[in-house]
Design an enzyme around this catalytic site. Sequence first.
Site, PDB file in Angstrom:
ATOM      1  N   LYS A  18       0.849  -1.204   0.000  1.00 54.93           N
ATOM      2  CA  LYS A  18       0.000   0.000   0.000  1.00 54.93           C
ATOM      3  C   LYS A  18       0.883   1.253   0.000  1.00 54.93           C
ATOM      4  CE  LYS A  18      -1.797   1.419   4.060  1.00 54.93           C
ATOM      5  NZ  LYS A  18      -1.424   2.798   4.391  1.00 54.93           N
ATOM      6  N   ASN A  19       1.920   1.253   0.839  1.00 52.05           N
ATOM      7  CA  ASN A  19       2.705   2.473   1.032  1.00 52.05           C
ATOM      8  C   ASN A  19       3.734   2.717  -0.066  1.00 52.05           C
ATOM      9  OD1 ASN A  19       1.132   2.853   3.218  1.00 52.05           O
ATOM     10  ND2 ASN A  19       2.699   2.358   4.745  1.00 52.05           N
ATOM     11  N   CYS A 112      -5.268  12.792  12.728  1.00 51.33           N
ATOM     12  CA  CYS A 112      -5.383  11.355  12.423  1.00 51.33           C
ATOM     13  C   CYS A 112      -5.361  10.676  13.791  1.00 51.33           C
ATOM     14  CB  CYS A 112      -4.184  10.953  11.563  1.00 51.33           C
ATOM     15  SG  CYS A 112      -3.833   9.212  11.642  1.00 51.33           S
ATOM     16  N   ARG A 117       0.448  14.432  12.910  1.00 52.52           N
ATOM     17  CA  ARG A 117       0.959  14.141  11.554  1.00 52.52           C
ATOM     18  C   ARG A 117       0.910  15.382  10.662  1.00 52.52           C
ATOM     19  NH1 ARG A 117      -1.352   8.451   9.683  1.00 52.52           N
ATOM     20  NH2 ARG A 117       0.377   8.552   8.231  1.00 52.52           N
ATOM     21  N   PRO A 118       1.576  16.459  11.072  1.00 52.31           N
ATOM     22  CA  PRO A 118       1.606  17.667  10.242  1.00 52.31           C
ATOM     23  C   PRO A 118       2.374  17.418   8.948  1.00 52.31           C
ATOM     24  CG  PRO A 118       3.157  17.838  12.060  1.00 52.31           C
ATOM     25  CD  PRO A 118       2.386  16.573  12.283  1.00 52.31           C
ATOM     26  N   ASP A 120       4.433  19.998   7.751  1.00 55.37           N
ATOM     27  CA  ASP A 120       5.310  21.184   7.699  1.00 55.37           C
ATOM     28  C   ASP A 120       6.602  20.935   6.931  1.00 55.37           C
ATOM     29  OD1 ASP A 120       5.564  19.526  10.136  1.00 55.37           O
ATOM     30  OD2 ASP A 120       7.384  20.705  10.417  1.00 55.37           O
ATOM     31  N   GLN A 121       7.107  19.714   6.994  1.00 52.05           N
ATOM     32  CA  GLN A 121       8.365  19.425   6.275  1.00 52.05           C
ATOM     33  C   GLN A 121       8.138  19.388   4.762  1.00 52.05           C
ATOM     34  OE1 GLN A 121      11.359  19.159   8.053  1.00 52.05           O
ATOM     35  NE2 GLN A 121       9.927  19.933   9.599  1.00 52.05           N
ATOM     36  N   ASP A 299       4.953   0.359  11.850  1.00 54.36           N
ATOM     37  CA  ASP A 299       3.743  -0.300  11.348  1.00 54.36           C
ATOM     38  C   ASP A 299       3.647  -1.754  11.795  1.00 54.36           C
ATOM     39  OD1 ASP A 299       3.565   1.456   8.148  1.00 54.36           O
ATOM     40  OD2 ASP A 299       3.123   2.050  10.201  1.00 54.36           O
ATOM     41  N   ILE A 321       7.900   7.040  16.875  1.00 52.54           N
ATOM     42  CA  ILE A 321       7.550   7.771  15.648  1.00 52.54           C
ATOM     43  C   ILE A 321       6.275   8.590  15.821  1.00 52.54           C
ATOM     44  CG2 ILE A 321       7.003   7.547  13.169  1.00 52.54           C
ATOM     45  CD1 ILE A 321       9.834   6.641  13.761  1.00 52.54           C
ATOM     46  N   ARG A 391      -8.426  -0.763   4.959  1.00 58.00           N
ATOM     47  CA  ARG A 391      -7.558   0.271   4.355  1.00 58.00           C
ATOM     48  C   ARG A 391      -6.215  -0.316   3.961  1.00 58.00           C
ATOM     49  NH1 ARG A 391      -7.333   5.863   7.351  1.00 58.00           N
ATOM     50  NH2 ARG A 391      -6.064   6.102   5.506  1.00 58.00           N
TER      51      ARG A 391
HETATM   52  C1  EPZ Z   1       4.113   6.823   6.294  1.00 57.91           C
HETATM   53  O1  EPZ Z   1       3.317   7.833   6.898  1.00 57.91           O
HETATM   54  C2  EPZ Z   1       3.227   5.598   6.185  1.00 57.91           C
HETATM   55  N1  EPZ Z   1       2.072   5.901   5.327  1.00 57.91           N
HETATM   56  C3  EPZ Z   1       2.762   5.175   7.585  1.00 57.91           C
HETATM   57  O2  EPZ Z   1       2.015   3.966   7.440  1.00 57.91           O
HETATM   58  C4  EPZ Z   1       4.000   4.884   8.425  1.00 57.91           C
HETATM   59  O3  EPZ Z   1       3.594   4.547   9.743  1.00 57.91           O
HETATM   60  C5  EPZ Z   1       4.899   6.122   8.460  1.00 57.91           C
HETATM   61  O4  EPZ Z   1       5.248   6.506   7.117  1.00 57.91           O
HETATM   62  C6  EPZ Z   1       6.191   5.888   9.227  1.00 57.91           C
HETATM   63  O5  EPZ Z   1       6.874   4.811   8.657  1.00 57.91           O
HETATM   64  C7  EPZ Z   1       2.253   5.906   3.983  1.00 57.91           C
HETATM   65  O6  EPZ Z   1       3.335   5.690   3.480  1.00 57.91           O
HETATM   66  C8  EPZ Z   1       1.037   6.195   3.151  1.00 57.91           C
HETATM   67  P1  EPZ Z   1       6.125  10.273   8.326  1.00 57.91           P
HETATM   68  P2  EPZ Z   1       3.839   9.360   6.882  1.00 57.91           P
HETATM   69  O7  EPZ Z   1       5.974  11.506   7.508  1.00 57.91           O
HETATM   70  O8  EPZ Z   1       4.593   9.633   5.640  1.00 57.91           O
HETATM   71  C9  EPZ Z   1       6.211  13.616  11.727  1.00 57.91           C
HETATM   72  C10 EPZ Z   1       0.204   2.555   7.730  1.00 57.91           C
HETATM   73  O9  EPZ Z   1      -0.181   1.961   8.750  1.00 57.91           O
HETATM   74  N2  EPZ Z   1       6.151  14.585  10.615  1.00 57.91           N
HETATM   75  O10 EPZ Z   1       7.330   9.419   8.157  1.00 57.91           O
HETATM   76  O11 EPZ Z   1       2.684  10.233   7.234  1.00 57.91           O
HETATM   77  C11 EPZ Z   1       4.920  12.812  11.857  1.00 57.91           C
HETATM   78  O12 EPZ Z   1       4.007  13.509  12.675  1.00 57.91           O
HETATM   79  C12 EPZ Z   1       0.632   3.992   7.813  1.00 57.91           C
HETATM   80  O13 EPZ Z   1       0.311   2.034   6.584  1.00 57.91           O
HETATM   81  C13 EPZ Z   1       6.188  15.943  10.894  1.00 57.91           C
HETATM   82  O14 EPZ Z   1       6.258  16.353  12.064  1.00 57.91           O
HETATM   83  O15 EPZ Z   1       4.846   9.333   8.125  1.00 57.91           O
HETATM   84  C14 EPZ Z   1       5.390  11.536  12.506  1.00 57.91           C
HETATM   85  O16 EPZ Z   1       5.443  11.735  13.906  1.00 57.91           O
HETATM   86  C15 EPZ Z   1       0.391   4.565   9.200  1.00 57.91           C
HETATM   87  N3  EPZ Z   1       6.126  16.832   9.872  1.00 57.91           N
HETATM   88  C16 EPZ Z   1       6.809  11.355  11.967  1.00 57.91           C
HETATM   89  O17 EPZ Z   1       7.207  12.625  11.445  1.00 57.91           O
HETATM   90  C17 EPZ Z   1       6.038  16.442   8.558  1.00 57.91           C
HETATM   91  O18 EPZ Z   1       6.012  17.317   7.655  1.00 57.91           O
HETATM   92  C18 EPZ Z   1       6.917  10.343  10.838  1.00 57.91           C
HETATM   93  O19 EPZ Z   1       5.943  10.681   9.878  1.00 57.91           O
HETATM   94  C19 EPZ Z   1       6.009  15.053   8.290  1.00 57.91           C
HETATM   95  C20 EPZ Z   1       6.069  14.145   9.324  1.00 57.91           C
END
Ligand code: EPZ
Length: 411
Positions: A18-19, A112, A117-118, A120-121, A299, A321, A391
């Site tokens: 999926k990811n 969520c 899950r902002p 901002d980056q 995950d 995370i 999902r």
């Molecule tokens: C991806 O989410 C996956 N989803 C998630 O899988 C997975 O848990 C996650 O990566 C971590 O491996 C998809 O790929 C569709 P991140 P993502 O950006 O990209 C913070 C599942 O169960 N952050 O790596 O949203 C954020 O809040 C899902 O399949 C910021 O602060 O995760 C989190 O604490 C759940 N600012 C951490 O970083 C930003 O701009 C990691 O988030 C971006 C992220």
Amino acid sequence: KVLGGCRLSGEVKISGAKNAALPILAASLLTADNLVLHNVPRLSDIRTMNKLLAGLGAQVDSQDETVILNAKNLTTLEAPYDLVKTMRASILVLGPMLARYGEAKVSLPGGCAIGARPVDQHIKGLQAMGAEVYIEHGYVIAKGCLKGAHIVTDMVTVGGTENLMMAATLAEGKTVLENAAREPEVVDLANCLIAMGAKIKGAGTPVIEIEGVPSLHGAEYNILPDRIEAGSFLVAALMTQGDVTVTHVAPHTLDIVMDKLREAGGVIEFGDDWIRARIDRRPKAVNIRTVPHPGFPTDMQAQFMALNCIAEGTGRVTETIFENRFMHVPELQRLGANISVEGHTAVVTGVERLSGANLMATDLRASASLVMAALVASGTSVVDRIYHLDRGYDHMELKLSQLGAKIERIS
Ligand code: EPZ
């Protein structure tokens, strides 16, 4: 509805990741040609992304596990709230749309269950590439012609790395992404973009270099197998003291998970595209600390917590995370699990038997852990709100039934 007490045994075919599929579907926006994708999992999140792309005006033809996309003539550059709110990964259309059209308007995903899950980056990186990006009425609005930049994200972000990597493929000049996510799904996206003519080096390492090109062409691509679905079935095999082989997988995306399964007492063997997990005794509790890849994946946290609930001994599960990814704890406690949460760590002491109960799913991986725990609980359990499960798992109850589970979907 699950009747506990079965041993899982046999073979199960794992679907595409999926990811990996979600960002790769969004990558269709980067070209006017056809993007033909195979091994796309049949999941509600994939249907949502396809609906979102079609809503932008892309042609989307989905047949079984193949999707053919063509984003030559978009009719709008706005991804609406009513779709984005159901799936955060919708934010992944921002980078490609901005890169190809110089403009994009995407609803902010909003909160969520597992955390704020902002994004901002994502925004910081696009601004570094010269885009004007601001938030208005709950939408991210981005405009401008992208130029290569040297970007260091504040933390490792999978979606941020993917959005910025896609945007950089059409930016003018070279972009360096430092502190980049190394997940196999990021590498799969990079490989697909390279097949489309992008110039990318270093995917899978903390530094990714992208040389912008004027345009990308179409491609035909096979999506990477889902390591989390595979890992979930392997954990379920050990929980039920069974013997399960997952097929159509990429074993080396599961190195650390296989190590943990061995630590739990599992006998783990693997070949080119299969992994076998078996055990003939109660598993042992393991300690888990989730970190970005190649460390232990967040995950898989809920699934291993379910294993610890019935394992021998005590296991500590630390989630670094997401700030709120323990919502499966109160539900597992309803089954009789012995868990105490101290901040970001859950201390789980295994019990001999769980007892079936009515449960409520809260998020995708939590719902998988509840189904898995129900498999080993005595009596009947009913897991509600399994739209969360759908999902990320393609017909999980059918695959588990094939392995001998007594499980059915009731309306
Ligand atoms: C991806 O989410 C996956 N989803 C998630 O899988 C997975 O848990 C996650 O990566 C971590 O491996 C998809 O790929 C569709 P991140 P993502 O950006 O990209 C913070 C599942 O169960 N952050 O790596 O949203 C954020 O809040 C899902 O399949 C910021 O602060 O995760 C989190 O604490 C759940 N600012 C951490 O970083 C930003 O701009 C990691 O988030 C971006 C992220």
